[in-house]
Write a protein that holds these residues in place. Structure first.
Motif, PDB file in Angstrom:
ATOM      1  N   MET A   1       0.850  -1.179   0.000  1.00 31.44           N
ATOM      2  CA  MET A   1       0.000   0.000   0.000  1.00 31.44           C
ATOM      3  C   MET A   1       0.889   1.234   0.000  1.00 31.44           C
ATOM      4  O   MET A   1       1.696   1.425   0.890  1.00 31.44           O
ATOM      5  CB  MET A   1      -0.911  -0.004   1.211  1.00 31.44           C
ATOM      6  N   ASP A   2       0.692   2.045  -0.971  1.00 34.53           N
ATOM      7  CA  ASP A   2       1.454   3.277  -1.118  1.00 34.53           C
ATOM      8  C   ASP A   2       0.681   4.414  -0.454  1.00 34.53           C
ATOM      9  O   ASP A   2      -0.487   4.620  -0.745  1.00 34.53           O
ATOM     10  CB  ASP A   2       1.668   3.545  -2.605  1.00 34.53           C
ATOM     11  N   GLY A   3       1.330   5.166   0.387  1.00 34.36           N
ATOM     12  CA  GLY A   3       0.673   6.270   1.073  1.00 34.36           C
ATOM     13  C   GLY A   3       0.117   7.308   0.122  1.00 34.36           C
ATOM     14  O   GLY A   3      -0.809   8.043   0.451  1.00 34.36           O
ATOM     15  N   LEU A   4       0.653   7.400  -1.067  1.00 33.07           N
ATOM     16  CA  LEU A   4       0.183   8.373  -2.049  1.00 33.07           C
ATOM     17  C   LEU A   4      -1.052   7.881  -2.800  1.00 33.07           C
ATOM     18  O   LEU A   4      -1.670   8.639  -3.527  1.00 33.07           O
ATOM     19  CB  LEU A   4       1.302   8.694  -3.047  1.00 33.07           C
ATOM     20  N   ALA A   5      -1.424   6.633  -2.647  1.00 32.87           N
ATOM     21  CA  ALA A   5      -2.537   6.054  -3.386  1.00 32.87           C
ATOM     22  C   ALA A   5      -3.896   6.407  -2.780  1.00 32.87           C
ATOM     23  O   ALA A   5      -4.909   6.081  -3.358  1.00 32.87           O
ATOM     24  CB  ALA A   5      -2.382   4.544  -3.455  1.00 32.87           C
ATOM     25  N   HIS A   6      -3.928   7.097  -1.663  1.00 31.82           N
ATOM     26  CA  HIS A   6      -5.180   7.403  -0.978  1.00 31.82           C
ATOM     27  C   HIS A   6      -5.567   8.859  -1.192  1.00 31.82           C
ATOM     28  O   HIS A   6      -4.728   9.752  -1.164  1.00 31.82           O
ATOM     29  CB  HIS A   6      -5.063   7.097   0.511  1.00 31.82           C
ATOM     30  N   ARG A   7      -6.847   9.073  -1.394  1.00 32.22           N
ATOM     31  CA  ARG A   7      -7.350  10.431  -1.640  1.00 32.22           C
ATOM     32  C   ARG A   7      -7.223  11.319  -0.415  1.00 32.22           C
ATOM     33  O   ARG A   7      -6.835  12.467  -0.508  1.00 32.22           O
ATOM     34  CB  ARG A   7      -8.810  10.380  -2.070  1.00 32.22           C
ATOM     35  N   ASP A   8      -7.586  10.766   0.736  1.00 25.88           N
ATOM     36  CA  ASP A   8      -7.541  11.532   1.981  1.00 25.88           C
ATOM     37  C   ASP A   8      -7.496  10.553   3.146  1.00 25.88           C
ATOM     38  O   ASP A   8      -7.441   9.341   2.952  1.00 25.88           O
ATOM     39  CB  ASP A   8      -8.739  12.475   2.086  1.00 25.88           C
ATOM     40  N   ILE A   9      -7.516  11.047   4.347  1.00 19.76           N
ATOM     41  CA  ILE A   9      -7.402  10.197   5.544  1.00 19.76           C
ATOM     42  C   ILE A   9      -8.598   9.255   5.663  1.00 19.76           C
ATOM     43  O   ILE A   9      -8.451   8.106   6.084  1.00 19.76           O
ATOM     44  CB  ILE A   9      -7.216  11.041   6.827  1.00 19.76           C
ATOM     45  N   ASP A  10      -9.773   9.701   5.286  1.00 23.01           N
ATOM     46  CA  ASP A  10     -10.957   8.829   5.349  1.00 23.01           C
ATOM     47  C   ASP A  10     -10.831   7.658   4.378  1.00 23.01           C
ATOM     48  O   ASP A  10     -11.180   6.524   4.713  1.00 23.01           O
ATOM     49  CB  ASP A  10     -12.238   9.617   5.059  1.00 23.01           C
ATOM     50  N   ASP A  11     -10.323   7.931   3.181  1.00 18.36           N
ATOM     51  CA  ASP A  11     -10.106   6.876   2.194  1.00 18.36           C
ATOM     52  C   ASP A  11      -9.070   5.884   2.712  1.00 18.36           C
ATOM     53  O   ASP A  11      -9.253   4.668   2.605  1.00 18.36           O
ATOM     54  CB  ASP A  11      -9.650   7.482   0.865  1.00 18.36           C
ATOM     55  N   ALA A  12      -7.988   6.387   3.290  1.00 18.81           N
ATOM     56  CA  ALA A  12      -6.944   5.512   3.831  1.00 18.81           C
ATOM     57  C   ALA A  12      -7.493   4.647   4.957  1.00 18.81           C
ATOM     58  O   ALA A  12      -7.225   3.443   5.019  1.00 18.81           O
ATOM     59  CB  ALA A  12      -5.760   6.345   4.327  1.00 18.81           C
ATOM     60  N   THR A  13      -8.281   5.231   5.837  1.00 14.99           N
ATOM     61  CA  THR A  13      -8.859   4.487   6.957  1.00 14.99           C
ATOM     62  C   THR A  13      -9.774   3.368   6.454  1.00 14.99           C
ATOM     63  O   THR A  13      -9.713   2.244   6.950  1.00 14.99           O
ATOM     64  CB  THR A  13      -9.648   5.442   7.875  1.00 14.99           C
ATOM     65  N   THR A  14     -10.594   3.679   5.474  1.00 18.13           N
ATOM     66  CA  THR A  14     -11.488   2.667   4.900  1.00 18.13           C
ATOM     67  C   THR A  14     -10.692   1.539   4.265  1.00 18.13           C
ATOM     68  O   THR A  14     -10.981   0.357   4.478  1.00 18.13           O
ATOM     69  CB  THR A  14     -12.416   3.308   3.851  1.00 18.13           C
TER      70      THR A  14
END
Length: 63
Positions: A1-14
């Motif tokens: 999982m790349d930290g840059l692949a998420h739109r925002d913190i909510d997307d990353a959490t999901t």
């Protein structure tokens, strides 16, 4: 999982929650679960409950 692949913190959490449920809990072996994955352990417990429901749920047989 790349930290840059998420739109925002909510997307990353999901996505982290999905990863844990879909990948990690199905593959990880845990020593406290007799080296079974959490999913395999739960499946075994559910099968045991179906075979012997009174022995598992009856508090009089405990301890």
């Amino acid at each position: 999982m790349d930290g840059l692949a998420h739109r925002d913190i909510d997307d990353a959490t999901t996505r982290i929650g999905e990863f844990i449920e879909v990948v990690y809990n199905r593959q990880r072996l845990h020593s406290a679960l007799n080296y079974l994955s959490p999913d395999a352990y739960e499946t075994g417990v559910m099968q045991l409950r179906q075979k012997t429901p009174n022995a598992i749920h009856n508090k009089e047989n405990c301890c």
